[in-house]
Enzyme design. Structure first.
Site, mmCIF file in Angstrom:
data_model
loop_
_atom_site.group_PDB
_atom_site.id
_atom_site.type_symbol
_atom_site.label_atom_id
_atom_site.label_comp_id
_atom_site.label_asym_id
_atom_site.label_seq_id
_atom_site.Cartn_x
_atom_site.Cartn_y
_atom_site.Cartn_z
ATOM 1 N N GLY A 1 -13.571 -3.632 -0.286
ATOM 2 C CA GLY A 1 -14.943 -3.121 -0.205
ATOM 3 C C GLY A 1 -15.233 -2.069 -1.258
ATOM 4 N N ARG B 1 0.826 -1.217 0.000
ATOM 5 C CA ARG B 1 0.000 0.000 0.000
ATOM 6 C C ARG B 1 0.860 1.267 0.000
ATOM 7 N NH1 ARG B 1 -4.909 -1.950 3.962
ATOM 8 N NH2 ARG B 1 -6.083 -2.922 2.294
#
Ligand code: AMP
Length: 395
Positions: free
Chosen positions: A376, A35
């Site tokens: 999500g 990330r």
């Protein structure tokens, strides 16, 4: 949505929402820095232009100020990945933070403390967002993984930057890849939907029915369809309350001219483990006490053909219990077909949940066009929802 590539950041101070919510071990060593790596090019673009950056992120789910969730723990890794010295503000608010920001010079990077130390972050508090906005003259969102949340730093802050809000490289790539599949994808467009349950994928199936030419339904959720069609599925996973829904999805697909491919055979076992006996069964005749745990050889052959002719591929969900060695080959072969098709010019996007874990586990990431970083957020995009963090960059 304006990309940072169309801007010069010379002499400007940019506040960048990154997603540094990285996994750590019990000694607070970063276990996976992807990330941080994913945000690197956006940060370096601002720095190379001659600007300065303030990085803000959340880490974990702290209840107030919890040292174990301090972003201090990712400081070293961030410096290593960026190849730059990074200043750390021990807080997101306060005089010391403001002083550090006022002294920030072009080329410098400052990391704020975990935003979720303040409940105002997740509640989307306007005053908190306004304070963060006051630190900079432009805002960049590069945290796709939290773009489905209307939090202070992901959404609310954008309203304080009328014409000075931009999408970072990662966010732009994610949005572009979804568009490439669901809006501008070359035909035939194929969606591969696997995983355990129909119930968790209904909205995705219904949304992609309007966008794609073919759908492969594999994995655990295929058994609900097979049973609804009258097949004997033995002990295979099934949602009996979704049988009618499965039939209505098949009917809708027919009306829209979307071809649905269900498995024709399965590898089954009496046990949900590597240890039990295994055999191949026809999908409609799985013996009592046996459960289907992976795509069988005929299914794999058909799936490979369908993948081969597709020009655009979306993959969400494994088509077997890939965590167990004995039932991983269907998912591995499917991944290999997708890589082959990608080599031949198809665009392939892997997004949402466990297909991403499967891609990482079997090292497929370099062979597909794009692997989404947002679980999500990607699922909600595939469901056709507008993500608040992305909408806020355009309003
Ligand atoms: P999801 O998060 O909905 O994408 O589901 C992923 C999970 O589905 C993985 O953990 C797989 O092991 C599981 N799965 C895939 N195929 C089957 C199957 N035939 N029976 C039971 N679970 C399955």
């Amino acid at each position: 949505m304006i990309s940072i590539d169309k801007q010069s950041f010379k002499g400007r101070r940019a506040i960048i929402r990154v997603d540094f919510n990285v996994p750590m071990d019990s000694n607070k060593n970063v276990l996976d820095n992807s990330r941080i790596k994913a945000a690197k090019s956006t940060i370096l673009k601002v720095i190379k232009d001659g600007g300065s950056t303030i990085l803000m992120s959340h880490l974990g789910r702290p209840n107030g100020k919890e040292e174990s969730c301090s972003l201090r723990h990712v400081l070293n890794e961030t410096q290593k990945v960026l190849g730059l010295n990074v200043l750390f503000a021990g807080d997101a608010l306060g005089q010391k933070t403001e002083d550090l920001i006022s002294a920030l010079k072009p080329g410098q990077v400052l990391l704020l403390e975990n935003l979720r130390f303040y409940p105002e972050e997740t509640s989307g508090d306007e005053m908190f967002a306004k304070k963060l906005a006051s630190y900079a003259d432009c805002y960049i969102n590069d945290a796709f993984g939290t773009a489905h949340r209307a939090h202070a730093s992901t959404t609310i802050i954008a309203k304080f930057f009328k014409n000075n809000k931009y999408s970072g490289h990662l966010l732009s790539k994610e949005v572009d890849s979804i568009k490439k599949v669901l809006e501008t994808g070359k035909k035939p467009v194929l969606a591969i939907l696997g995983g355990a349950k129909v119930s968790s994928k209904i909205t995705i199936i219904e949304s992609v029915l309007n966008k794609v030419d073919e759908i492969i339904i594999g994995g655990g959720m295929s058994f609900t369809f097979i049973k609804a069609l009258g097949g004997q599925i033995g002990e295979s996973i099934c949602e009996d309350d979704k049988l009618n829904l499965a039939l209505s999805i098949l009917e809708k697909a027919k009306q829209k001219g979307v071809i649905i491919h269900l498995p024709q055979d399965v590898i089954c076992s009496k046990e949900f483990s590597d240890d039990g006996d295994k055999k191949t069964a026809s999908i409609n005749n799985i013996p009592a006490n046996w459960q289907g745990l992976d795509a069988g050889p005929k299914s794999r052959e058909v799936f490979a053909k369908v993948v081969n002719r597709a020009k655009t591929i979306l993959w969400n969900g494994p088509i077997g219990v890939f965590e167990l060695k004995s039932f991983s080959s269907g998912t591995i072969e499917l991944g290999e077909s997708i890589i082959e098709s990608t080599k031949n010019g198809a665009f392939s996007l892997v997004g949402g949940g466990d297909s991403v874990s499967a891609v990482k586990k079997f090292n497929f990431q370099d062979g597909v066009s794009y692997v989404s970083t947002g679980g999500g957020a990607m699922l909600e995009s595939l469901e056709g929802k507008e993500l608040p963090g992305i909408a806020a960059l355009s309003n």
